[in-house]
Write a protein that holds these residues in place. Structure first.
Motif: not given
Length: 382
Positions: A244-253
């Protein structure tokens, strides 16, 4: 004369008493108007409810770890020799390149000696094979011709009969052959090559260091694929699917990445009651150890709305506005996140409070925020 003084004194006292009494009457007769307090009407931000499909997003976070990692240990002893590249942290290697080379001159000589003994032993049985086993002589002769002492020892010819096997084994050829292969296998441990393209993340030795057996030399990772280990509540464990696809966001967004669920642990952590999921992500900009936040689309809730958690009262109610009067209605929360809550049983078209109001209560008179640009928060009414 004395009588006159007494009379005057009495009159003076009476005048003072009369003045005090008159002043008291004047004070009592004065009416002080009471101050009329201004009634404050607070301005509220509202929204009209429109139920729909609300995606349930489970948030989790963690640090990226290389999916392929190799800790380098020495299985033999010797002096570390410099290769084509310096053995330093951050050094990149391609697949098949030599990572570590340990001086094996002395051991190499013993391996060559064992190979020579095997070659001589096979040569010594060739006359007997020509006389007693002429049918197998050609294949053993071909084996000797292909034997190169500077290369890896080739496999022995396949023995097709018991007599041939007994003869070869009786001459000690099998024992010598496997002894040579064992030495060659150990010789290969003096050189460690990169199994995949990557980078050296830890280097614990330098050129010229005496390396001992069992000593850790460094760490090598594949920089192409990373994994994010996240802990998800067991309530949502059944909703996760591999792939299943998952969205990832870095610390600084500032940037998002797309990963996929690679593995799901089948055991629930007894202490936290969570399930560990591993999200695989591929991107050249990523580095091991980066902090990432994952948003997993667990499911979709129909006929629901999503509001800030601060708007939900402890009594499972929310504020609504009816004819400039605050009121409350019962709702059913179905999902909580860090900042949001998903609600059901909220009628379509009803006007709800969009932002928290300090000191709000049912029956409170309010003013709806003017969409044309009114910025006043309160208004005084005479």
């Amino acid at each position: 004369m004395n009588l006159r003084k007494i009379i005057l004194s009495i009159l003076g006292v009476l005048l003072i008493i009369a003045a005090i009494y008159a002043a008291g009457l004047i004070v009592k007769s004065k009416k002080v108007p009471k101050a009329r307090p201004n009634k404050v009407v607070k301005t509220v931000f509202v929204d009209t409810v429109q139920n729909g499909v609300v995606p349930i997003i489970v948030s989790a976070n963690g640090n990226l770890v290389a999916k392929q990692r190799m800790e380098l240990f020495a299985e033999v002893q010797g002096v570390f020799r410099r290769g084509n590249k310096l053995f330093k942290t951050g050094q990149e290697y391609r697949a098949g390149e030599r990572l570590i080379g340990i001086d094996a001159s002395e051991y190499y000589a013993s391996v060559q000696s064992a190979k020579s003994n095997l070659y001589n032993l096979i040569t010594s049985i060739m006359p007997d094979l020509r006389l007693d086993y002429p049918d197998v002589f050609p294949k053993w002769e071909g084996y000797l011709r292909s034997f190169d002492i500077n290369k890896s020892t080739p496999p022995l010819p396949e023995m097709t009969s018991e007599k041939e096997q007994f003869f070869i084994s009786g001459r000690g050829i099998l024992t010598n052959y496997y002894n040579v292969k064992n030495l060659e296998q150990r010789l290969s441990k003096y050189t460690i090559t990169a199994p995949y393209s990557g980078v050296l993340t830890e280097a614990l030795v330098t050129e010229g260091t005496l390396v001992r057996s069992g000593q850790k030399l460094g760490e090598f990772i594949n920089t192409g694929v990373y994994e994010l280990e996240v802990a998800v509540s067991k309530i949502h464990g059944e909703l996760l699917k591999v792939g299943k696809a998952v969205e990832l966001i870095n610390l600084d967004r500032t940037k998002t990445y797309t990963g996929k669920v690679a593995r799901i642990n089948g055991r629930v952590d007894q202490a936290s009651q969570t399930i560990t999921a591993f999200i695989e992500v591929i991107d050249d900009e990523l580095k091991e150890g980066m902090y990432m936040e994952a948003n997993l689309n667990a499911k979709e809730e129909t006929d629901a709305i999503e509001i800030d958690r601060g708007l939900l009262l402890e009594s499972q109610q929310i504020f609504v506005v009816r004819d400039s009067i605050l009121d409350v209605i019962d709702v059913r929360p179905v999902f909580f996140s860090d900042k949001k809550v998903v609600l059901k049983n909220v009628p379509d078209g009803i006007t709800i409070v969009e932002k928290p109001v300090v000191g709000a209560y049912a029956g409170m008179l309010v003013k709806v925020f003017d969409e044309k640009g009114t910025t006043e928060q309160t208004k005084a009414i005479e």
